[in-house]
Design a protein around this motif. Structure first.
Motif, PDB file in Angstrom:
ATOM      1  N   UNK A 187       0.905  -1.220   0.031  1.00 44.51           N
ATOM      2  CA  UNK A 187       0.069   0.059   0.040  1.00 44.51           C
ATOM      3  C   UNK A 187       0.963   1.201  -0.069  1.00 44.51           C
ATOM      4  N   UNK A 188       0.595   2.171  -1.114  1.00 42.60           N
ATOM      5  CA  UNK A 188       1.754   3.117  -0.985  1.00 42.60           C
ATOM      6  C   UNK A 188       0.749   4.642  -0.418  1.00 42.60           C
ATOM      7  N   UNK A 189      -0.578   4.454  -0.437  1.00 42.03           N
ATOM      8  CA  UNK A 189      -1.207   5.885   0.044  1.00 42.03           C
ATOM      9  C   UNK A 189      -2.786   5.519   0.058  1.00 42.03           C
ATOM     10  N   UNK A 190      -3.203   6.409   0.849  1.00 46.73           N
ATOM     11  CA  UNK A 190      -4.917   6.256   1.011  1.00 46.73           C
ATOM     12  C   UNK A 190      -5.421   7.550   1.048  1.00 46.73           C
ATOM     13  N   UNK A 191      -6.672   7.835   0.941  1.00 44.22           N
ATOM     14  CA  UNK A 191      -7.397   8.809   1.318  1.00 44.22           C
ATOM     15  C   UNK A 191      -8.768   8.695   1.837  1.00 44.22           C
ATOM     16  N   UNK A 202     -20.511   9.006   5.674  1.00 40.77           N
ATOM     17  CA  UNK A 202     -20.184   8.209   4.369  1.00 40.77           C
ATOM     18  C   UNK A 202     -18.845   8.601   4.196  1.00 40.77           C
ATOM     19  N   UNK A 203     -18.015   7.512   4.417  1.00 42.37           N
ATOM     20  CA  UNK A 203     -16.713   7.880   4.255  1.00 42.37           C
ATOM     21  C   UNK A 203     -16.100   7.196   2.776  1.00 42.37           C
ATOM     22  N   UNK A 204     -15.941   8.107   2.144  1.00 42.84           N
ATOM     23  CA  UNK A 204     -15.454   7.766   0.771  1.00 42.84           C
ATOM     24  C   UNK A 204     -13.992   7.404   0.831  1.00 42.84           C
ATOM     25  N   UNK A 205     -13.385   6.237   0.280  1.00 37.28           N
ATOM     26  CA  UNK A 205     -12.060   6.061   0.577  1.00 37.28           C
ATOM     27  C   UNK A 205     -11.208   5.739  -0.862  1.00 37.28           C
ATOM     28  N   UNK A 206      -9.894   5.934  -0.868  1.00 36.85           N
ATOM     29  CA  UNK A 206      -9.214   5.269  -2.125  1.00 36.85           C
ATOM     30  C   UNK A 206      -7.943   4.562  -1.398  1.00 36.85           C
ATOM     31  N   UNK A 207      -7.399   3.696  -2.120  1.00 36.88           N
ATOM     32  CA  UNK A 207      -6.255   3.236  -1.733  1.00 36.88           C
ATOM     33  C   UNK A 207      -5.288   2.927  -3.077  1.00 36.88           C
ATOM     34  N   UNK A 208      -3.978   3.545  -2.895  1.00 35.01           N
ATOM     35  CA  UNK A 208      -3.128   3.175  -3.944  1.00 35.01           C
ATOM     36  C   UNK A 208      -2.068   1.976  -3.560  1.00 35.01           C
ATOM     37  N   UNK A 233     -10.120  -0.923  -4.061  1.00 36.53           N
ATOM     38  CA  UNK A 233      -9.239   0.112  -4.045  1.00 36.53           C
ATOM     39  C   UNK A 233     -10.046   1.410  -3.662  1.00 36.53           C
ATOM     40  N   UNK A 234     -11.192   1.364  -3.832  1.00 37.33           N
ATOM     41  CA  UNK A 234     -12.142   2.411  -3.971  1.00 37.33           C
ATOM     42  C   UNK A 234     -13.585   2.158  -3.302  1.00 37.33           C
ATOM     43  N   UNK A 235     -14.219   3.008  -2.715  1.00 35.30           N
ATOM     44  CA  UNK A 235     -15.374   2.664  -2.052  1.00 35.30           C
ATOM     45  C   UNK A 235     -15.979   3.651  -1.043  1.00 35.30           C
ATOM     46  N   UNK A 236     -16.963   3.375  -0.470  1.00 41.52           N
ATOM     47  CA  UNK A 236     -17.468   4.029   0.361  1.00 41.52           C
ATOM     48  C   UNK A 236     -18.014   3.196   1.771  1.00 41.52           C
ATOM     49  N   UNK A 237     -17.561   3.636   2.953  1.00 44.88           N
ATOM     50  CA  UNK A 237     -18.056   3.085   4.128  1.00 44.88           C
ATOM     51  C   UNK A 237     -19.178   3.864   4.678  1.00 44.88           C
ATOM     52  N   UNK A 238     -20.104   3.234   5.276  1.00 55.49           N
ATOM     53  CA  UNK A 238     -21.184   3.876   5.782  1.00 55.49           C
ATOM     54  C   UNK A 238     -21.246   3.608   7.147  1.00 55.49           C
ATOM     55  N   UNK A 239     -21.152   4.487   8.083  1.00 53.24           N
ATOM     56  CA  UNK A 239     -21.123   4.393   9.558  1.00 53.24           C
ATOM     57  C   UNK A 239     -22.527   5.149  10.110  1.00 53.24           C
TER      58      UNK A 239
END
Ligand code: GCB
Length: 599
Positions: A187-191, A202-208, A233-239
């Motif tokens: 894994x090199x980065x995430x947002x 809603x937590x939108x995330x990306x992972x590089x 590698x991309x998605x949305x988490x709902x809390x």
């Protein structure tokens, strides 16, 4: 630009070892290190601590003021088990530029004294054996680099730094050095980017990652309960019913990212994240949709002995003192601080205005206390400077983007915006940085006293305004303070009638004060006078609803160049350099603890 900015962690897939401690050190005033083979080892070196600025460990002035190349070296062991993995040396900050050699071989160069970089030493190290790292540092200032300044040569042949800024040019390996061993497939980065809807986040995330693979992300709350999971590698988490990160009431979740390749876990990264939103609406700064009034400080990374070296003891004390004053925010004047500072702010719930070292972009400030009569933005250094400026903003945002504490990006401090030639620079800068932050946090810069609503050509660019103003000190000083108040009100009346629909935060104001100097009635430099100046500002702030924050200059006294306007440093701290309160600290404690968050 750095691609891998993730803060070092240790887990089942990653190791890191700090290489802090005593290093070998040597000045290179004659620039002989290269051809005398110093990359292979420093002859007759002395010991010096890392992390720290080298300056204050010396008892002679030539060494403290040293400007030019300097070298550090130490041995380190790489375990045999690291064979086949990515091996890196991560430098959290070398001020201002560095060349990294391992076992005599040049691995990489880096410029920018306040941001991390990784040297890939996978192919250069001996496994199961001893290795040598040598760092060639350089602390010269120039108009083509951040922070801006000149380097002059004295008649005796010694170089001298002439900063166009008001802080000492502390130099060296100012932050930790880490030996990293990481999986090749990693894994090199995430947002992350949170939005709030109804009762959910809603937590939108990306992972590089370095390779395509199966990415899973898991969010756990502070009790360790899994609250959301995602795949890809991309998605949305709902809390549901999220526990939000609030100002001075922080709450952190743990995000765990896993990477699998061919059905095997190959990498894992964990970080603390906060769920919150930030927005500017009209004159309001909103956190989680609620207006927030900023109370706090412009700060410096500065302390006795270690200079600008990161010291967690100093930072822990500063966090405690800021909380004691009732502050809720600070600006990282005038450079990105150590990553641990943002981690502590995340936990303590402070909002941070994160500043890049674009300071001294104004010739009137050249040699800070002297001043040169030229145009900064008309200079032929502007093109190379722009490239470095954008590069450092890119790295700062990449490094700090996931911290819930980060409220805004400050792209410059007190540039010369009265000059028409600044406009294309700003236009380009704001265009090129618009999409760097996935959270699209506000971007701003500080306006000096010269840069007013009538004189500044660049007021169209920032999302909110930071004003640095010094009536009561650099003008309308002493008994004329009442005229200073009138002038400040007159300026703010102009803003009020301008129709500008953006918040203003006062990012600097204050008065130099020698701790322990008392006088009744007050005189300039006394603790009584500092309080009177700050009370004047409070009266003004309380009269204009579009003023949405006050960050006094400065949290603590700090070292600067020597000069007729500085008595062993800048004394505008409300704490002394050794973090003891002046009368002004008690004044703010009383004011700020009583001010509601949504003032
Ligand atoms: C400023 C600068 C800050 C100085 C301060 C002062 O406007 O942004 O770096 O230290 O004034 O005290 O003069």
């Amino acid at each position: 630009m750095e691609k891998e900015m993730l803060y070092p962690v240790i887990n089942a897939c990653r190791t890191e070892q700090k290489l802090d401690g005593m290093w070998q050190f040597k000045f290179d005033a004659l620039g002989v290190g290269g051809h005398e083979h110093w990359p292979a080892g420093l002859p007759q070196a002395q010991e010096i601590p890392v992390p720290a600025s080298f300056n204050d460990f010396f008892t002679d002035k030539d060494s403290r003021e040293y400007t030019g190349d300097f070298w550090y070296a130490r041995h380190f062991f790489v375990p045999a088990a690291a064979q086949g993995r990515f091996v890196g040396l991560r430098f959290d900050a070398v001020t201002h530029r560095a060349a990294i050699y391992v076992n005599g071989q040049l691995i990489r160069r880096h410029e920018g004294g306040f941001l991390p970089f990784v040297a890939d030493v996978t192919a250069a190290v001996h496994y199961g054996a001893d290795n040598l790292v040598v760092v060639q540092g350089n602390n010269e200032l120039s108009r083509e680099a951040l922070p801006a300044g000149d380097t002059v040569t004295l008649k005796n042949g010694k170089k001298m730094a002439r900063p166009f800024f008001d802080f000492y040019n502390y130099s060296g390996i100012n932050r930790s050095v880490h030996l990293l061993t990481l999986p090749q497939q990693r894994i090199t980065d995430y947002t992350v980017n949170t939005t709030l809807t109804g009762d959910a986040a809603q937590v939108a995330y990306t992972v590089a990652t370095t390779v395509p693979g199966t990415v899973t992300v898991t969010l756990t709350d502070a009790a360790g309960t899994v609250v959301a999971q995602g795949e890809g590698a991309e998605g949305t988490l709902t809390v549901a019913q999220p526990h939000l990160w609030q100002v001075r009431a922080a709450y952190l979740y743990t995000l765990t990212i896993q990477l699998q390749a061919a059905g095997q876990l190959v990498d894992e990264y964990q970080d603390s994240i906060g769920l919150r939103t930030i927005a500017i609406r009209g004159h309001q700064i909103l956190v989680n949709g609620q207006p927030v009034y900023l109370k706090g400080f412009g700060r410096h990374e500065d302390s006795p002995f270690a200079g600008r070296g990161f010291d967690q003891n100093v930072e822990a004390k500063d966090v405690a003192l800021m909380a004691w004053t009732g502050a809720n925010s600070f600006r990282t004047a005038h450079y990105p601080y150590a990553e641990e500072v943002y981690q502590m702010a995340d936990r303590a719930g402070f909002l941070v205005i994160d500043e890049v070292p674009a300071v001294g972009f104004k010739m009137a400030a050249a040699s800070f206390l002297g001043g040169l009569d030229q145009s900064f933005f008309g200079g032929d250094w502007i093109k190379p400077l722009y490239t470095k400026h954008l590069d450092q903003i890119t790295d700062m945002i990449r490094r700090d983007k996931n911290h819930p504490a980060v409220l805004a990006w400050s792209l410059l401090n007190e540039p010369d915006t009265c000059d028409d030639r600044s406009v294309p620079y700003f236009k380009q800068l704001f265009a090129d940085t618009a999409a760097l932050d996935p959270q699209r946090r506000p971007r701003t810069f500080t306006l000096s006293e010269d840069d007013t609503i009538t004189t500044s050509k660049d007021l169209q660019f920032p999302d909110f305004y930071l004003l640095n103003r010094y009536p009561g000190w650099y003008h309308y000083a002493g008994y004329a303070l009442s005229d200073g108040e009138a002038a400040l009100r007159a300026e703010l009346d102009q803003w009020a009638s301008s129709g500008i629909d953006k918040p203003i935060v006062f990012s600097e104001f204050g008065a130099d004060t020698e701790a322990g100097l008392h006088k009744l009635p007050s005189v300039m430099w006394s603790e009584e006078y500092q309080v009177e100046v700050l009370q004047m500002f409070s009266r003004v702030f309380d009269s204009y609803p579009f003023i949405r924050g006050e960050q006094v200059w400065n949290f603590a006294d700090f070292q600067t160049v020597e000069g007729t306007m500085r008595v062993n440093g800048n004394k505008k701290g409300i704490f002394t350099r050794d973090r003891q309160p002046k009368a002004a600290a008690f004044y703010y404690r009383q004011r700020w603890l009583a001010l509601p968050l949504n003032f």
